[in-house]
Scaffold this motif. Structure first.
Motif, PDB file in Angstrom:
ATOM      1  N   SER A 120       0.836  -1.208   0.000  1.00 16.84           N
ATOM      2  CA  SER A 120       0.000   0.000   0.000  1.00 16.84           C
ATOM      3  C   SER A 120       0.865   1.249   0.000  1.00 16.84           C
ATOM      4  N   ASP A 123       2.155   1.764  -3.444  1.00 19.56           N
ATOM      5  CA  ASP A 123       1.095   2.222  -4.337  1.00 19.56           C
ATOM      6  C   ASP A 123       0.830   3.713  -4.133  1.00 19.56           C
ATOM      7  N   GLY A 128      -0.048   4.874  -7.744  1.00 16.90           N
ATOM      8  CA  GLY A 128      -0.803   3.798  -8.370  1.00 16.90           C
ATOM      9  C   GLY A 128      -0.082   3.052  -9.465  1.00 16.90           C
ATOM     10  N   ARG A 129       1.238   2.939  -9.388  1.00 15.57           N
ATOM     11  CA  ARG A 129       1.980   2.255 -10.458  1.00 15.57           C
ATOM     12  C   ARG A 129       2.652   0.970  -9.983  1.00 15.57           C
ATOM     13  N   ILE A 130       2.138   0.354  -8.931  1.00 15.85           N
ATOM     14  CA  ILE A 130       2.802  -0.821  -8.379  1.00 15.85           C
ATOM     15  C   ILE A 130       2.034  -2.096  -8.718  1.00 15.85           C
ATOM     16  N   TRP A 172      -6.482  -5.097   2.007  1.00 15.84           N
ATOM     17  CA  TRP A 172      -6.484  -4.057   0.976  1.00 15.84           C
ATOM     18  C   TRP A 172      -7.887  -3.591   0.616  1.00 15.84           C
ATOM     19  N   SER A 217      -5.083   3.169  -1.041  1.00 14.58           N
ATOM     20  CA  SER A 217      -4.168   3.684  -2.059  1.00 14.58           C
ATOM     21  C   SER A 217      -4.886   3.745  -3.400  1.00 14.58           C
ATOM     22  N   GLN A 219      -4.805   2.111  -6.151  1.00 17.74           N
ATOM     23  CA  GLN A 219      -5.296   0.853  -6.702  1.00 17.74           C
ATOM     24  C   GLN A 219      -5.857  -0.091  -5.628  1.00 17.74           C
ATOM     25  N   PRO A 222      -2.542  -4.113  -5.483  1.00 19.37           N
ATOM     26  CA  PRO A 222      -1.636  -3.888  -6.610  1.00 19.37           C
ATOM     27  C   PRO A 222      -2.029  -4.752  -7.803  1.00 19.37           C
ATOM     28  N   ALA A 430      -3.587   5.058 -13.290  1.00 15.69           N
ATOM     29  CA  ALA A 430      -2.789   4.089 -12.555  1.00 15.69           C
ATOM     30  C   ALA A 430      -2.342   2.961 -13.482  1.00 15.69           C
TER      31      ALA A 430
END
Length: 461
Positions: A120, A123, A128-130, A172, A217, A219, A222, A430
């Motif tokens: 988290s 992210d 948001g790119r994980i 999550w 986060s 997303q 992930p 994302a």
């Protein structure tokens, strides 16, 4: 319209990843693997080449099957020394706007409570790119390092993984409501307590009774990557994976594996096309075919065959040091990975591979195919792979770093763009939106959405 081709860069926070020995090449920067400037330069190259992501492999433990100890791995830098992949991500995210990051984390040795917070956090920091490459480990040396006698049996690892996924999905997706954080300075309320609920999980392998520590986060969960083509791995991918990483020596082999993954997804009600499939490949490209062949010949001068067999021994559980170089390699099943040997022994039923030939093959690019030539020739090959197998793209391994990726970005990508087979700009949003469109969150059809609905049940009770 032809399917667009996608690229991930296949890397690892170590010296020798898929091409042992190439760290000695005069243009290679692998010895700077522990320097941040190398990774920042790489991130910029990949973003210039519009790569979807940097796929960071990882391994816990030492490749100590070859010779019965870790001496060969240490001597040849065969994925040791190896540093943590997650710590690279925030720095690379800071010098890029779009590049995604798929990080490999072994759930066998990561308690879900703390791991969920780390993902988290990444992210949030990457906006948001994980993504997470879900692995369960295959080395006895890793198990011993974690206080166990040996690794858990192959299919049992997937049963444990199912329980693990339920735990992290609850953290999550089910702990914080989307509107829990109000940050109301005037009222002195940052989080509305009633909008955060405890996760209670009492599974066969993991227990949790706690709040998730991170606010939602971009997303939440992930992007989920997974690798594995065994029956257990296929079932796991069908239930959980959004992107699947496979490997195979030929288009025929890969086509059958792609079909098996998509059929497994369809059997449980998922849209088979909703899973993106990437296959391992190494590209050596130059302005002309002659220059590319000369580059490969130059690279082969530095290839390390013993390092390659050290990798294969770790991947397969077979001690290649005990085999004559001219001995025929036969398929063996054990509790390590079950695909690596298949990529050699079952690739061509009319061919019998010797140990020496396996070493030569694996020494550049690992167990994946090698494509060499001009931008036009390589583009022809990649188009054929996509069109004949149904894959969505490639996890591109490197021979010389970062030269391999720079050549792809500067020579191959423009050729694919001219053919209309490669994007000319990143999509906004994302990583999940860049890959699939739509929302940054997991789709409602994904199994994790069941835990998201816990909030909806509470609100309508």
């Amino acid at each position: 319209m032809s399917k667009p081709i996608r690229f991930n860069a296949f890397e690892m926070n170590c010296v020798a990843h898929q091409s042992p020995g190439l760290w000695r090449h005069p243009r290679d920067r692998s010895r700077a693997y522990n320097r941040l400037d190398y990774w920042l330069d790489l991130a910029r190259i990949l973003e210039r080449g519009l790569f979807d992501g940097l796929f960071l492999a990882d391994v816990l433990g030492v490749y100590d099957v070859y010779g019965g100890n870790g001496a060969a791995a240490l001597q040849h830098a065969t994925q040791i020394p190896v540093n943590d992949p997650l710590l690279l991500v925030p720095a690379m995210a800071a010098v890029t706007r779009h590049l995604g990051f798929g990080v490999t984390v072994n759930l066998s040795y990561e308690p879900p409570y703390g791991f969920a917070r780390r993902m988290s956090t990444l992210d949030h920091l990457t906006e948001g790119r994980i993504g997470w490459n879900i692995v369960t480990g295959y080395l006895d040396s890793a198990a011993r390092g974690a206080g166990k006698d040996r690794q858990t049996a192959h299919d049992d690892r997937y049963a444990i993984a199912e329980d693990y996924m339920a735990a992290v999905y609850k953290l999550w997706e089910g702990s914080w409501a989307d509107d829990a954080v109000v940050a109301d300075a005037e009222a002195g309320v940052f989080t509305v307590p009633e909008r955060v609920r405890k996760v209670q999980h009492d599974g066969p392998h993991f227990r949790i009774d706690a709040l998730h520590l991170s606010e939602p986060s971009p997303q939440r969960t992930p992007v989920l990557y997974q690798a594995g083509t065994s029956p257990a791995g296929l079932g796991f991918a069908a239930r959980h994976a959004e992107c699947v990483f496979i490997s195979g020596p030929s288009r025929k082999v890969i086509a059958s594996r792609v079909a098996a993954i998509r059929q497994a997804a369809a059997r449980i009600g998922r849209d088979p096309a909703s899973i993106l499939i990437f296959t391992l490949l190494t590209v050596i490209v130059a302005p002309s075919d002659e220059e590319a062949r000369a580059k490969l010949a130059d690279y082969r001068r530095y290839a390390d065959h013993e390092g390659a067999l050290t990798l294969m021994s770790g991947w397969t559980g077979v001690d290649f040091s005990q085999l004559d170089p001219d001995a025929i390699v036969e398929h063996v099943e054990n509790e390590a990975g079950r695909s690596a040997l298949e990529n050699i022994t079952r690739a061509d039923p009319d061919r019998r591979w010797t140990v020496r030939e396996v070493a030569e093959h694996v020494a550049i690019g690992g167990i994946g195919p090698l494509v060499v030539g001009s931008p036009a020739r390589v583009a022809d090959e990649l188009e054929a792979w996509v069109d004949e197998t149904g894959i969505d793209g490639f996890n591109l391994a490197f021979a010389v770093r970062p030269e391999t990726f720079r050549d792809v970005a500067d020579l191959l990508v423009p050729e694919l763009q001219r053919r209309g087979r490669y994007k000319t700009a990143y999509a906004e949003g994302a990583l999940r939106q860049k890959l699939f469109g739509g929302s940054a969150r997991l789709s409602e059809s994904h199994t994790a959405a069941d835990y998201r609905q816990l909030w909806q049940a509470l609100e309508t009770a």
